[in-house]
Scaffold this motif. Sequence first.
Motif, short mmCIF file in Angstrom:
data_model
loop_
_atom_site.label_atom_id
_atom_site.label_comp_id
_atom_site.label_asym_id
_atom_site.label_seq_id
_atom_site.Cartn_x
_atom_site.Cartn_y
_atom_site.Cartn_z
N VAL B 11 0.85 -1.17 0.00
CA VAL B 11 0.00 0.00 0.00
C VAL B 11 0.90 1.23 0.00
O VAL B 11 1.73 1.39 0.89
CB VAL B 11 -0.91 0.00 1.25
CG1 VAL B 11 -1.75 1.27 1.29
CG2 VAL B 11 -1.80 -1.23 1.26
N THR B 12 0.75 2.07 -1.01
CA THR B 12 1.48 3.32 -1.09
C THR B 12 0.49 4.45 -0.85
O THR B 12 -0.52 4.57 -1.54
CB THR B 12 2.15 3.49 -2.47
OG1 THR B 12 3.09 2.43 -2.64
CG2 THR B 12 2.86 4.83 -2.59
N SER B 13 0.78 5.26 0.16
CA SER B 13 -0.13 6.33 0.56
C SER B 13 0.32 7.68 0.01
O SER B 13 1.51 7.94 -0.07
CB SER B 13 -0.15 6.37 2.11
OG SER B 13 -0.72 7.56 2.58
N PHE B 14 -0.62 8.50 -0.39
CA PHE B 14 -0.26 9.86 -0.83
C PHE B 14 -1.39 10.83 -0.51
O PHE B 14 -2.51 10.42 -0.21
CB PHE B 14 0.08 9.89 -2.33
CG PHE B 14 -1.01 9.39 -3.24
CD1 PHE B 14 -1.07 8.07 -3.63
CD2 PHE B 14 -2.00 10.26 -3.73
CE1 PHE B 14 -2.08 7.60 -4.48
CE2 PHE B 14 -3.01 9.82 -4.58
CZ PHE B 14 -3.06 8.49 -4.96
N GLY B 15 -1.10 12.10 -0.57
CA GLY B 15 -2.11 13.12 -0.35
C GLY B 15 -1.97 13.81 1.00
O GLY B 15 -1.28 13.32 1.89
N GLU B 16 -2.61 14.96 1.12
CA GLU B 16 -2.51 15.76 2.33
C GLU B 16 -3.91 16.21 2.77
O GLU B 16 -4.82 16.32 1.95
CB GLU B 16 -1.65 17.01 2.09
CG GLU B 16 -0.20 16.72 1.76
CD GLU B 16 0.04 16.55 0.26
OE1 GLU B 16 -0.89 16.83 -0.53
OE2 GLU B 16 1.14 16.12 -0.10
N SER B 17 -4.00 16.55 4.02
CA SER B 17 -5.27 16.94 4.62
C SER B 17 -5.94 18.10 3.87
O SER B 17 -7.12 18.07 3.58
CB SER B 17 -5.05 17.34 6.08
OG SER B 17 -6.26 17.72 6.68
N GLY B 23 -5.07 9.50 -1.18
CA GLY B 23 -5.18 8.30 -2.00
C GLY B 23 -4.20 7.21 -1.62
O GLY B 23 -3.34 7.40 -0.75
N VAL B 24 -4.40 6.08 -2.26
CA VAL B 24 -3.49 4.95 -2.11
C VAL B 24 -3.35 4.21 -3.43
O VAL B 24 -4.27 4.18 -4.24
CB VAL B 24 -4.00 3.89 -1.09
CG1 VAL B 24 -3.65 4.26 0.34
CG2 VAL B 24 -5.48 3.62 -1.25
N VAL B 25 -2.19 3.60 -3.60
CA VAL B 25 -1.99 2.63 -4.66
C VAL B 25 -1.81 1.28 -3.98
O VAL B 25 -0.92 1.12 -3.14
CB VAL B 25 -0.73 2.93 -5.51
CG1 VAL B 25 -0.59 1.88 -6.61
CG2 VAL B 25 -0.80 4.33 -6.10
N VAL B 26 -2.67 0.34 -4.30
CA VAL B 26 -2.56 -1.01 -3.76
C VAL B 26 -1.96 -1.89 -4.83
O VAL B 26 -2.53 -2.03 -5.91
CB VAL B 26 -3.94 -1.54 -3.33
CG1 VAL B 26 -3.86 -3.02 -2.96
CG2 VAL B 26 -4.50 -0.72 -2.18
#
Lengths: 361, 361, 361, 361
Positions: B11-17, B23-26
């Motif tokens: 799971v790669t997490s990205f994005g800010e509040s 988002g995520v890339v699974v």
Amino acid sequence: MGNTIGKYFTVTSFGESHGRLIGVVVDGCPPGLALDKSDIQIELDRRKSGSPGSTDRREQDCAEILSGIYERHTTGSPITMVVWNQDIDSNSYGEKLTTPRPGHADFAAYVKYGGFSDHRGGGRFSGRITAGFVMAGAVAKKLLALSGMEVIAHTIELGGIKAKPASPETIRLARENELQCADTDATPGMLEVIRQAREANDSLGGIIEAIALGVPAGLGEPVFDNLDGDLARALLAIPAVKAVEFGSGFEAARLKGSQNNDPFLPGNEDAVCASNNAGGITGGISNGMPLVIRVAVKPTPSIGIAQNSINLDTFRPEILKIRGRHDTCIVPRAVVAVESMIAITLADFAIQARIIPGVIR
Amino acid sequence: MGNTIGKYFTVTSFGESHGRLIGVVVDGCPPGLALDKSDIQIELDRRKSGSPGSTDRREQDCAEILSGIYERHTTGSPITMVVWNQDIDSNSYGEKLTTPRPGHADFAAYVKYGGFSDHRGGGRFSGRITAGFVMAGAVAKKLLALSGMEVIAHTIELGGIKAKPASPETIRLARENELQCADTDATPGMLEVIRQAREANDSLGGIIEAIALGVPAGLGEPVFDNLDGDLARALLAIPAVKAVEFGSGFEAARLKGSQNNDPFLPGNEDAVCASNNAGGITGGISNGMPLVIRVAVKPTPSIGIAQNSINLDTFRPEILKIRGRHDTCIVPRAVVAVESMIAITLADFAIQARIIPGVIR
Amino acid sequence: MGNTIGKYFTVTSFGESHGRLIGVVVDGCPPGLALDKSDIQIELDRRKSGSPGSTDRREQDCAEILSGIYERHTTGSPITMVVWNQDIDSNSYGEKLTTPRPGHADFAAYVKYGGFSDHRGGGRFSGRITAGFVMAGAVAKKLLALSGMEVIAHTIELGGIKAKPASPETIRLARENELQCADTDATPGMLEVIRQAREANDSLGGIIEAIALGVPAGLGEPVFDNLDGDLARALLAIPAVKAVEFGSGFEAARLKGSQNNDPFLPGNEDAVCASNNAGGITGGISNGMPLVIRVAVKPTPSIGIAQNSINLDTFRPEILKIRGRHDTCIVPRAVVAVESMIAITLADFAIQARIIPGVIR
Amino acid sequence: MGNTIGKYFTVTSFGESHGRLIGVVVDGCPPGLALDKSDIQIELDRRKSGSPGSTDRREQDCAEILSGIYERHTTGSPITMVVWNQDIDSNSYGEKLTTPRPGHADFAAYVKYGGFSDHRGGGRFSGRITAGFVMAGAVAKKLLALSGMEVIAHTIELGGIKAKPASPETIRLARENELQCADTDATPGMLEVIRQAREANDSLGGIIEAIALGVPAGLGEPVFDNLDGDLARALLAIPAVKAVEFGSGFEAARLKGSQNNDPFLPGNEDAVCASNNAGGITGGISNGMPLVIRVAVKPTPSIGIAQNSINLDTFRPEILKIRGRHDTCIVPRAVVAVESMIAITLADFAIQARIIPGVIR
């Protein structure tokens, strides 16, 4: 799989309790670190048996460095360190595992490895593999010391007897204590419960607290390679550790935000906190305060009392009475293992962050 | 770095509040899994604000799948899932961070990122990033279900109010409870302390317990890629989690071996234990019993009460009064995040062990 | 799996040729790098279709940055960049793959993914995924430039027509050439063979040479994370690349040691070599000389000529005539992809070695 | 860093040319594989010196297994294998490196490791480390054989003398040939150029071709963990390898699509190709055809002829005449190293894909 930890400072563990040796390959240690056998031995001696509550197996555990050192300095190449097993008595183990020991990895390993794992003395699951952790930890500690970092741990609870809180100065003295406890008033009580448990063929657990001093703010990666996450994972690799908490830990659940938040104090180009409920880590990143970590160590699963088990061939009940030589309480011997796994993890982050330089001069 | 977790199911997490999206890339999801937006949305809705004690920020959090699905099934290619941020109010944040909020990652991040991080709404350190965890967790849960695995969690303590122990059947009902608590008798007391804390501009923490059912024996790798170690690491990625324990956890430290060991009962081609102090994990490997995991959630650091902080330009004291919209207690919303991180970790091990097949038909 | 590359500067690729988008998450970019959409677009435009021999599919390929940027600088958080697919025509593809295209990944993917992969336009195997490589490469190039590193590539052979050797100055001009070829004398011949191949519904391959300038000595890890090994792996991720060589490469096999060794010349606190048969890499580590790398690009497998294939349901022979829109020769468009994968790899090593600082100011 | 390769079947290399030993830790080998020392020794003997063109250093290279085996089978725990160095003569090396040898890693390593690396005999950069590769490769080959996979390699060019193309049956016989060449007609010419080069104190390179038979379709991950990418990286870890190509390789650049594409032939539940220009890999994934890989081996950089170098203290020119014992041509000894690195890589993918079972019975 699963025998390598770390990303920049990696430790690969090998060897079995009743095999020929226990060892580690440490990769990623910067070149130029003065290192010889005695640096390793001094740490290894702290986990040796002989302390109250420890097993009758008496291993010399002489560290041997097989690669990675040239002219008494690290070269940047993998450092291989081993201790050869010598006092092995496999008489109490059959050729094949038939009756899994409650509380041990026997059954889980039997399923996972289809009965092929070396179960003698716990094999890969023995506390003995922490000899490798300690050797790698000795290297890590020398690296951390270069940048003023220090990891110290002590027994804060054993068989239900609690030690009183201690300052870093006092914790440093715990290594002289036979139970690695900084509270000399609590020690006699702890020794007594160990004696009683030993007599009853039973065993005890406890709690170890570790402090990491001199850790600069900024170590750790959000979101997943958190400093606390990686520390917890490293600590749970120590057999018998069942819980990990940071700062106020489980107690934080009962505090209000106004109580648990650590207010900032003005410092000199640095922020200091008035309290340390965060245990030195916020958002997975060190904040400049000392790291405070506690781990729960379960009672040694090997006990002399008869226990209910099953026969793995028939899946019928069997009464197991464990023979062999075992520790009544491994907490004191685990203290240096706790320090080592923390040091290994910190070295990993500190090398990445170049707090520890790429070449040591 | 540090935004990817997992080895086989990553799971790669990205994005800010307060950025454009979370988002995520699974990666590593086997092809052939029936998956559409509603599978994701149902989980995402469980972490939505709106429950008692939650923030006034009202995000729709509509899941969108951007890649990895063809003809309503996974393809084996990376699955990208996002929620677009919509209800952003950055007014209470200056362009640059000047006064770090106690208990938050602000200061640690400021040091680590040299002042370049997006601090608005906590940026990458916001609880909002768990929206990504939950989306990935929804995929993991569907995978686990194929092999009869299920992860359920519930609030067992909130602001000092404890819920009574619950069976799996009862825990499953907790998702209908507004505090995700299985004990409806304890709920009113919890609601009351939330009300009081909200009124006092303060915040509360709590404890979440998770159970994983149907986990076969043999998952997890000794020595370092332990099932418990990896679970702890995954759970500590959830902002506000400060402690993790397995089975009897810290209580194990006070038990004797004869009390803490789980005796085996004869089963049908399987070993079952009479108790579950190990929490389903021995030697870092699942032993066939349910996993039992508890995490401590600290009180939300954002409180309306004035706090001591410093000015990052002058390093002189400053009184901080946090505005913006915040949760009084995030424990109920964190329950699904806890389930998600456990599901993600189990999926990783189950794919590796081929408990989950390489192609789903 | 397999959609993430790099250890310190990682690139996670997602998206499909005929799906909604193509994208990447770049993790590990130090905070403080000035970056906006135009930095990405300028590189992306170099791989756009429109050059001689390229497909009729006309994608605008407008770069969009979805995360990781705040106040026009990188924050240290993951940078998500995408291009939305717009000119999609899936008419020439059935819902399911029935006849694998020779030279394509169709059959291998069909077996691997059990028929669930999105085969339209090649799906994940399309050259279109290199749009993501190029976006990530644009970030890497900006990082490298900070430390005086530069990666330039050019077409040195196309359809059997060879370009003459070129100096770095001349190679830099190749980006203005419609075939990305530095030898303007060779270009007309190349254009002619493209025209002929197009007319014959056939396709052509070629060779691309890349030079990396300003690479300091000391990048790369023995034994396994070699600079050359990691470069080769990164380059082979480009669809159609079938071979990689460094320095004198295959020619080295025919030279004597006395011819192939690069003698050292006295420099100023630096060693320089009189020749560069090593292509700037010895023992897997950069030696301070320019990197010289060549890759072979096979002819586009999509051709209009009828080919022998099979029917995947019946496993009986079938004649395949590929429709759809395809490049006659992708070599010119692949030049920027080659540069990008080299830049990504160098950034990874340079960040680890702190040639690129942890925070950019 | 950089001393571990593989994800599921990992190999960690340690040791130095003139240190105490050369070794590897192999992790991820499934339990239940019958394995003893002789399985390792038989492969190790193939890379021993003694063949024409090899060094005068005569190492016994007796394999010793230190962990991971119980009752003559693998246990699933790390397998540690070593050879102890015995015939060491460090007389021709000073305590510190002063004059880097052209074509060697000396200079690059000197910069990288700040002068701390063990340069004697090339240290970590010596071809001697491939003894470890071969030991790990022996384990990999046994695993592959379980699923009908086989890796065979042979010398196809040496000092400019080419061997004629060979069938798998003939290639298998090459291991009996003193130059590991399948073409006995070409051998005398190769021996003669070796003799001449030796007399001239010069050295020779060559080309090795490897074939992997029985590789099922579906191994390899797009986009980045390609089968070809990982193979290239593994092969470039062998000192002296400067180029890698698959199938038609560089020749593909000169072919038309209609020539280079491999048409499918109807098979029995399987696709077979009429040609194998892809070398068994399309889109980074095996397609069921034999893998065909060629690597260029540069001439041994250690030659007796005087060469221009520099003094690392003064950076002034120095004439270097290398003494010590060296191979005139390492191509024949490298053949088994090439096979080993391919086998290690294939085992990694085959374990992941469960072509090789999790427990071997």
